[in-house]
Design an enzyme around this catalytic site. Structure first.
Site, mmCIF file in Angstrom:
data_model
loop_
_atom_site.group_PDB
_atom_site.id
_atom_site.type_symbol
_atom_site.label_atom_id
_atom_site.label_comp_id
_atom_site.label_asym_id
_atom_site.label_seq_id
_atom_site.Cartn_x
_atom_site.Cartn_y
_atom_site.Cartn_z
ATOM 1 N N ASP A 229 0.887 -1.156 0.000
ATOM 2 C CA ASP A 229 0.000 0.000 0.000
ATOM 3 C C ASP A 229 0.935 1.219 0.000
ATOM 4 O O ASP A 229 2.105 1.133 0.382
ATOM 5 C CB ASP A 229 -0.933 0.002 1.220
ATOM 6 C CG ASP A 229 -2.110 0.962 1.012
ATOM 7 O OD1 ASP A 229 -2.042 1.793 0.069
ATOM 8 O OD2 ASP A 229 -3.091 0.897 1.776
HETATM 9 C C1 BGC Z 1 -4.874 3.440 0.074
HETATM 10 C C2 BGC Z 1 -5.008 2.455 -1.085
HETATM 11 C C3 BGC Z 1 -4.799 3.181 -2.380
HETATM 12 C C4 BGC Z 1 -3.451 3.861 -2.369
HETATM 13 C C5 BGC Z 1 -3.144 4.645 -3.630
HETATM 14 C C6 BGC Z 1 -3.592 4.242 -0.010
HETATM 15 O O1 BGC Z 1 -3.591 5.253 0.934
HETATM 16 O O2 BGC Z 1 -4.926 2.741 1.297
HETATM 17 O O3 BGC Z 1 -6.259 1.833 -1.040
HETATM 18 O O4 BGC Z 1 -4.918 2.302 -3.451
HETATM 19 O O5 BGC Z 1 -3.404 4.788 -1.285
HETATM 20 O O6 BGC Z 1 -3.935 5.777 -3.696
#
Ligand code: BGC
Length: 758
Positions: A229
């Site tokens: 993530d």
């Molecule tokens: C989120 C993800 C997301 C990623 C990219 C993160 O903060 O938890 O779900 O895909 O950011 O935006």
């Protein structure tokens, strides 16, 4: 060129570099070898592609796209075909926009109504979440676009999401928090899996070898690449070793250098870096070889699709006196700001820049309905000014029916933080009460990503749960309210009366950086059913403008082995006057079990369209997993021989059809008896009971010879033979030694030898 050959031509620095992003949204290019960078974008229910010039943290500077209903809503459809089609549309948009991977679906389990990101997740039930995400992935990937199932795993809170450890026992993880990921990996092979921010039992998901390699790859057979993530990496070298292939976003080269140093210092095997590169390149090339940027993206068509999907997802929670559907000639007061400016998506990384949105007021006007509008509460101020209240009450009085559009404002639930309570804004509750007092025909339409308390439930005639229904939600609402679409959504989660009823209430959020999942497997209806607790609306519940009857439950066998399949068939009949869709649900329960199990668990569902008077058969196939629990001793799924209930109906609390099937286990659990094993456990072992009976007799004999009070008449009255037997069952086998000396020791050793060689 073969990928292994490609990787063999890369320098260590190039390989380490490939293992992190070029920037916020791109994998790195290796220009020397002709590999371009590729783009990934959020997801999950629309395309949030940031334009090249955008700053990387902006939310609204992404390109104009189509916002479909969020997962909380799509799960309510119980319609896998529909979500697959939504996935196909998303895949086409990605092809058009040259996005290689859509970051979703998000499948974390709704442990508490408080999780700020529940709107983005499917369900409290792993089977439903698994089925829906699998279909979503299959849809997107059928267009040769990757998905990134997320957030792996146990990311059921936003509170301290980047530092907290989700601590749960193995059985809970396997039965509740893993199955959606497992089903998706086994059935749909997502191109990528995104690890979560949190730790699991102390170890960050981003550097957890058990999670990323042992379970995901060795057990489930995942073939794609794992990605962090955004910002989830703590120790990059440990991450690479654990099986985290791609770090996102870019680490500015810092972590790439650490990988290089670790390899040079002999602390990290270069082969592992090669493997990560192969996995990343495999997906990059799969996309490039199948890229079709000429794919058209018809946003208007998708808007209409979004409206249809939203209508399929709405859950009719209450409909006294058949107030709904409304007549097209009725005068209707649409009340509440959400009627004109609906809340239809959640905040954070899934936020879509919609090319258009439609609220109910606009949709009613377009349909030529006799609708008035009064905003009532103010979302921005979170208040209900007196003049606006008076205006709303007057509008309600003047109309035949009043429909209040209410729910949760953006600030109440979002990615990044959790809710603190389950209440709607007080000003909205007051408005509903006032409108209901002014007009007995009051309907409430809810826009929320997660359950809310409904203190006014007894005062309104109808409630329609619209969840966060996407950019076309207003059109969908008008179609459902006025009967163009017969509602067929069912709740993918329980609505408790109050937050305190929720099983995780005492522990949710945890202490400091530690959150213990102490309720274990008893999440959602698994808890409410076991406790026989009343809930506001149960899991699986949803009304229709027609009625359905369930009959004729048939099982392909009365008794099966755990290696066999069981087919369950039932008939569903539309007993009302309108065409409608029923959601047949099948639950399995273990009648008697040595482990503590839920009363029932969802193991099958099917949505079926029926004309008035029409009947159709629905059938479900059950396999070993439908009956099994996770056995921590053998670290595997296990079915205990015995009877299981099969229940079919249209909610977890309305299951008119019931039958039993006997399932016989083909797996013998390992047993090892010691002097500390108790009589009861040995007696229960069918293979041991014969030997044990002889030993019991011996024990009684030895006891009987004791020159103690047990033989006196008075003692015989005080302790009957049954009581002795009952007391003996909890006694360890070594208990015999306390009375029988050397003879007893010989008997005991003899017994243990026999038992352990069975
Ligand atoms: C989120 C993800 C997301 C990623 C990219 C993160 O903060 O938890 O779900 O895909 O950011 O935006």
């Amino acid at each position: 060129m073969d990928i292994k050959t490609l990787v063999s031509q890369m320098t260590l620095e190039e390989k380490a570099g490939l293992c992190s992003g070029d920037d916020f949204w791109h994998t790195k290019a290796v220009e020397r070898l002709g590999i371009p960078r590729t783009m990934v974008s959020d997801g999950p229910h629309g395309l949030r592609k940031q334009s090249e010039a955008a700053d990387h943290l902006g939310i609204n500077d992404s390109i104009e796209a189509v916002c479909y209903p969020a997962a909380s809503a799509t799960a309510a459809s119980f319609d896998t075909e529909m979500i697959r089609e939504m996935g196909e549309a998303l895949g086409e948009s990605c092809q058009h926009e040259k996005v290689s991977v859509l970051l979703g679906p998000a499948v974390n389990i709704k442990r508490s109504p408080l999780c700020g990101r529940n709107f983005e997740y499917f369900s409290e039930d792993p089977f439903l979440a698994g089925k829906m995400c699998t279909a979503h992935i299959q849809g997107v990937q059928s267009k040769n676009i990757g998905t990134s199932i997320k957030h792996f795993a146990l990311n059921s809170q936003e509170h301290r999401r980047m530092s907290s450890s989700s601590d749960a026992d193995e059985r809970t993880i396997r039965e509740i928090y893993f199955p959606a990921f497992e089903m998706a990996v086994k059935k749909a092979q997502p191109w990528t899996v995104m690890c979560s921010y949190n730790r699991i039992n102390g170890v960050y998901a981003s550097e957890n070898p058990w999670l990323l390699t042992d379970v995901l790859r060795t057990e489930w057979g995942f073939e794609g690449y794992t990605v962090s993530d955004w910002g989830a990496v703590s120790d990059r070298v440990a991450g690479v070793a654990a099986g985290l292939d791609l770090e996102m976003p870019s680490s500015g080269g810092i972590n790439d250098r650490k990988i290089v140093e670790a390899v040079k210092a002999g602390k990290l095997d270069e082969k592992i870096v090669d493997q990560a590169c192969e996995r990343i390149l495999n997906i990059v090339l799969r996309y490039l070889e199948n890229a079709k940027p000429e794919t058209p993206w018809d946003k208007d068509k998708q808007h209409e699709q979004a409206a249809q999907i939203a209508a399929e997802c709405m859950v009719l929670l209450k409909n006294e006196d058949d107030l709904l559907p409304l007549g097209k000639e009725d005068t209707v007061a649409l009340i509440g700001e959400f009627a004109a400016k609906p809340r239809f998506q959640g905040g954070g990384s899934s936020h879509i820049h919609c090319f258009k949105t439609t609220g109910a007021v606009e949709a009613a006007k377009a349909a030529g309905l006799k609708a008035t509008y009064a905003p009532g509460y103010s979302v921005a101020e979170d208040n209900l000014p007196e003049d606006r209240l008076a205006e709303a009450v007057a509008a309600a009085k003047a109309a035949k029916v009043a429909v209040v559009f209410a729910g949760l404002p953006d600030s109440y639930e979002s990615e990044g933080y959790d809710r603190e309570h389950m209440r709607m804004p007080e000003c909205q509750n007051r408005l509903i009460e006032a409108v209901a007092a002014a007009n007995p025909n009051t309907v409430v339409v809810l826009h929320n990503g997660s359950p809310v308390e409904m203190p006014w439930i007894g005062k309104v005639k109808a409630v329609l749960e619209a969840y966060l229904g996407g950019q076309a939600v207003g059109e969908a609402e008008i179609r459902v309210l006025f009967g163009d679409v017969n509602p067929s959504g069912h709740l993918p989660e329980s609505f408790p009366y109050k937050l305190e009823d929720n099983p995780s209430f005492l522990y949710y959020g945890g202490e400091g950086n530690r959150t213990e999942y102490r309720e274990g497997i008893f999440v959602g209806y698994r808890y409410y059913d076991k406790k026989k607790m009343d809930v506001l609306f149960p899991f699986g519940f949803g009304l229709s403008y027609t009625t359905f009857a369930f009959s004729n439950l048939r099982l392909s066998a009365d008794s099966i082995r755990d290696t066999d399949m069981l087919t369950v068939t039932a008939t569903v009949t539309n007993t009302g006057k309108r065409a409608g869709k029923a959601v047949a649900q099948l639950y399995v329960g273990d009648v008697e079990s040595t482990v503590i199990r839920p009363v029932r668990e969802l193991k099958g569902f099917e949505k079926v369209l029926l004309q008035p008077g029409e009947s159709k058969d629905v059938s479900f196939t059950l396999d070993k997993r439908s009956f099994a629990y996770w056995n921590e001793e053998i670290h595997d799924w296990h079915v205990e021989t015995g009877a299981f209930t099969i229940e079919v109906g249209d909610s977890s609390r309305n299951l008119p059809l019931q039958a039993e099937v006997t399932v016989e286990s083909t797996v013998e659990l390992p047993r090892h008896y010691t002097a500390d094993s108790i009589y009861l456990d040995v007696m229960k072992d069918p293979k041991a009971s014969g030997i044990m009976r002889a030993f019991m007799e011996k024990t009684m004999e030895i006891f009987g010879h004791e020159e103690n009070s047990a033989n006196t008449e008075a003692a015989k009255e005080a302790i009957t033979e049954d009581m002795t037997m009952a007391m003996m069952k909890y006694m360890p086998l070594r208990g015999i030694l306390s009375f029988g000396g050397a003879e007893a020791e010989g008997e005991l050793n003899n017994l243990l030898e026999k038992l352990n060689s069975l």
